[in-house]
Design a protein around this motif. Structure first.
Motif, mmCIF file in Angstrom:
data_model
loop_
_atom_site.group_PDB
_atom_site.id
_atom_site.type_symbol
_atom_site.label_atom_id
_atom_site.label_comp_id
_atom_site.label_asym_id
_atom_site.label_seq_id
_atom_site.Cartn_x
_atom_site.Cartn_y
_atom_site.Cartn_z
ATOM 1 N N ALA A 3 0.862 -1.184 0.000
ATOM 2 C CA ALA A 3 0.000 0.000 0.000
ATOM 3 C C ALA A 3 0.893 1.227 0.000
ATOM 4 O O ALA A 3 2.077 1.171 0.366
ATOM 5 N N MET A 4 0.291 2.332 -0.393
ATOM 6 C CA MET A 4 0.946 3.634 -0.299
ATOM 7 C C MET A 4 0.540 4.259 1.033
ATOM 8 O O MET A 4 -0.646 4.313 1.368
ATOM 9 N N VAL A 5 1.519 4.697 1.786
ATOM 10 C CA VAL A 5 1.288 5.455 3.010
ATOM 11 C C VAL A 5 1.898 6.819 2.730
ATOM 12 O O VAL A 5 3.119 6.969 2.774
ATOM 13 N N GLY A 6 1.059 7.772 2.371
ATOM 14 C CA GLY A 6 1.562 9.038 1.839
ATOM 15 C C GLY A 6 2.288 8.739 0.538
ATOM 16 O O GLY A 6 1.755 8.073 -0.346
ATOM 17 N N ASP A 7 3.551 9.172 0.445
ATOM 18 C CA ASP A 7 4.368 8.908 -0.744
ATOM 19 C C ASP A 7 5.246 7.670 -0.583
ATOM 20 O O ASP A 7 6.084 7.389 -1.429
ATOM 21 N N ASN A 8 5.091 6.959 0.516
ATOM 22 C CA ASN A 8 5.920 5.800 0.836
ATOM 23 C C ASN A 8 5.222 4.520 0.360
ATOM 24 O O ASN A 8 4.149 4.173 0.852
ATOM 25 N N HIS A 9 5.856 3.820 -0.595
ATOM 26 C CA HIS A 9 5.335 2.525 -1.040
ATOM 27 C C HIS A 9 5.894 1.455 -0.111
ATOM 28 O O HIS A 9 7.110 1.270 -0.026
ATOM 29 N N VAL A 10 5.004 0.751 0.601
ATOM 30 C CA VAL A 10 5.398 -0.309 1.532
ATOM 31 C C VAL A 10 4.958 -1.635 0.916
ATOM 32 O O VAL A 10 3.789 -1.822 0.597
ATOM 33 N N HIS A 11 5.924 -2.547 0.765
ATOM 34 C CA HIS A 11 5.692 -3.823 0.074
ATOM 35 C C HIS A 11 6.167 -4.948 0.988
ATOM 36 O O HIS A 11 7.275 -4.898 1.510
ATOM 37 N N ILE A 12 5.333 -5.969 1.164
ATOM 38 C CA ILE A 12 5.674 -7.148 1.974
ATOM 39 C C ILE A 12 5.576 -8.373 1.078
ATOM 40 O O ILE A 12 4.598 -8.549 0.358
ATOM 41 N N ASP A 13 6.576 -9.234 1.126
ATOM 42 C CA ASP A 13 6.602 -10.484 0.361
ATOM 43 C C ASP A 13 6.732 -11.628 1.361
ATOM 44 O O ASP A 13 7.647 -11.600 2.201
ATOM 45 N N TYR A 14 5.833 -12.631 1.272
ATOM 46 C CA TYR A 14 5.828 -13.688 2.289
ATOM 47 C C TYR A 14 5.239 -14.984 1.752
ATOM 48 O O TYR A 14 4.493 -14.993 0.785
ATOM 49 N N GLY A 15 5.590 -16.082 2.405
ATOM 50 C CA GLY A 15 4.965 -17.370 2.148
ATOM 51 C C GLY A 15 3.771 -17.497 3.080
ATOM 52 O O GLY A 15 3.887 -17.233 4.276
ATOM 53 N N SER A 16 2.619 -17.911 2.542
ATOM 54 C CA SER A 16 1.366 -17.906 3.300
ATOM 55 C C SER A 16 0.873 -19.332 3.587
ATOM 56 O O SER A 16 0.067 -19.879 2.845
ATOM 57 N N PRO A 17 1.339 -19.922 4.695
ATOM 58 C CA PRO A 17 0.839 -21.258 5.043
ATOM 59 C C PRO A 17 -0.594 -21.176 5.570
ATOM 60 O O PRO A 17 -1.063 -20.108 5.972
ATOM 61 N N SER A 18 -1.259 -22.309 5.585
ATOM 62 C CA SER A 18 -2.622 -22.402 6.117
ATOM 63 C C SER A 18 -2.639 -23.225 7.391
ATOM 64 O O SER A 18 -1.743 -24.037 7.636
ATOM 65 N N VAL A 19 -3.659 -23.020 8.197
ATOM 66 C CA VAL A 19 -3.796 -23.739 9.468
ATOM 67 C C VAL A 19 -4.007 -25.233 9.201
ATOM 68 O O VAL A 19 -3.346 -26.076 9.804
ATOM 69 N N ARG A 20 -4.937 -25.567 8.322
ATOM 70 C CA ARG A 20 -5.244 -26.958 7.950
ATOM 71 C C ARG A 20 -5.414 -27.876 9.168
ATOM 72 O O ARG A 20 -4.909 -28.996 9.197
ATOM 73 N N GLY A 21 -6.087 -27.369 10.220
ATOM 74 C CA GLY A 21 -6.380 -28.194 11.389
ATOM 75 C C GLY A 21 -5.219 -28.386 12.355
ATOM 76 O O GLY A 21 -5.350 -29.121 13.334
ATOM 77 N N ARG A 22 -4.097 -27.748 12.105
ATOM 78 C CA ARG A 22 -2.914 -27.940 12.964
ATOM 79 C C ARG A 22 -2.905 -26.966 14.138
ATOM 80 O O ARG A 22 -3.489 -25.894 14.072
ATOM 81 N N GLN A 23 -2.195 -27.351 15.203
ATOM 82 C CA GLN A 23 -1.947 -26.422 16.317
ATOM 83 C C GLN A 23 -0.821 -25.504 15.867
ATOM 84 O O GLN A 23 0.295 -25.960 15.615
#
Length: 185
Positions: free
Chosen positions: A45-65
């Motif tokens: 997203a843009m926060v004012g003139d600052n472009h903030v970018h996050i790159d991540y691997g998105s695991p799922s819960v799939r019933g796990r603790q």
């Protein structure tokens, strides 16, 4: 002569397709269509003139603790799956009273039942937290985790602008969320 060449080309293509079918092989393009269990994704997203970018691997819960199960308490976590999560600021920011120069940083956390440590590290390009070194930390912030009523199945990040000069990086997974506030410098 030209028509003989076309006939030979058509015959070769048909023969290749038939051989793939007979050998039960599929083209390589189909091999990559299977859905990854922890897909690489991004939030920005843009926060004012600052472009903030996050790159991540998105695991799922799939019933796990998740908490103090898949993700251990009191140990550094890459806060995503596979490669470490990274955050890129296009402008300098201030986090917890400390200036963080524009650039790319690894986002690590140390989860706990009552308190989390959120970390930005100069070292952003690594597998999980295998090569994490505290001396590469740029900033550490202690926060209280937020408990949510609804399940967030897949780990999710958001960049949330709060006016022209302030914002938050929010991470949610399972029924827990944490936020890292920042201000443009």
């Amino acid at each position: 002569m030209n028509s003989i060449f076309k006939i030979i080309c058509v015959a070769l293509i048909a023969s290749s397709a038939s051989a793939q079918h007979e050998n039960h092989t599929q083209p390589e393009a189909n091999a990559t269509t299977a859905k990854a269990k922890s897909p690489r994704t991004s939030a920005m997203a843009m926060v004012g003139d600052n472009h903030v970018h996050i790159d991540y691997g998105s695991p799922s819960v799939r019933g796990r603790q998740i908490w103090n199960g898949l993700v251990a308490y009191d140990q550094v976590w890459a806060t995503g799956a596979h490669k470490a999560t990274w955050v890129d600021f296009s402008q300098d920011v201030v986090i917890n009273g400390q200036t963080v120069p524009k650039g790319k940083y690894g986002f690590f956390t140390i989860p706990g039942p009552a308190e989390w440590t959120l970390i930005l590290s100069r070292d952003w390009d690594m597998h999980l937290a295998d090569d994490y070194k505290p001396e590469q930390d740029v900033v550490r912030v202690q926060v209280k985790p937020e408990t949510q009523n609804d399940l967030t199945e897949a780990l999710t990040y958001e960049v949330v602008p709060e006016g022209k000069h302030k914002g938050e990086i929010r991470m949610r997974w399972e029924k827990v969320g944490v936020s890292l506030p920042f201000q443009n410098k």
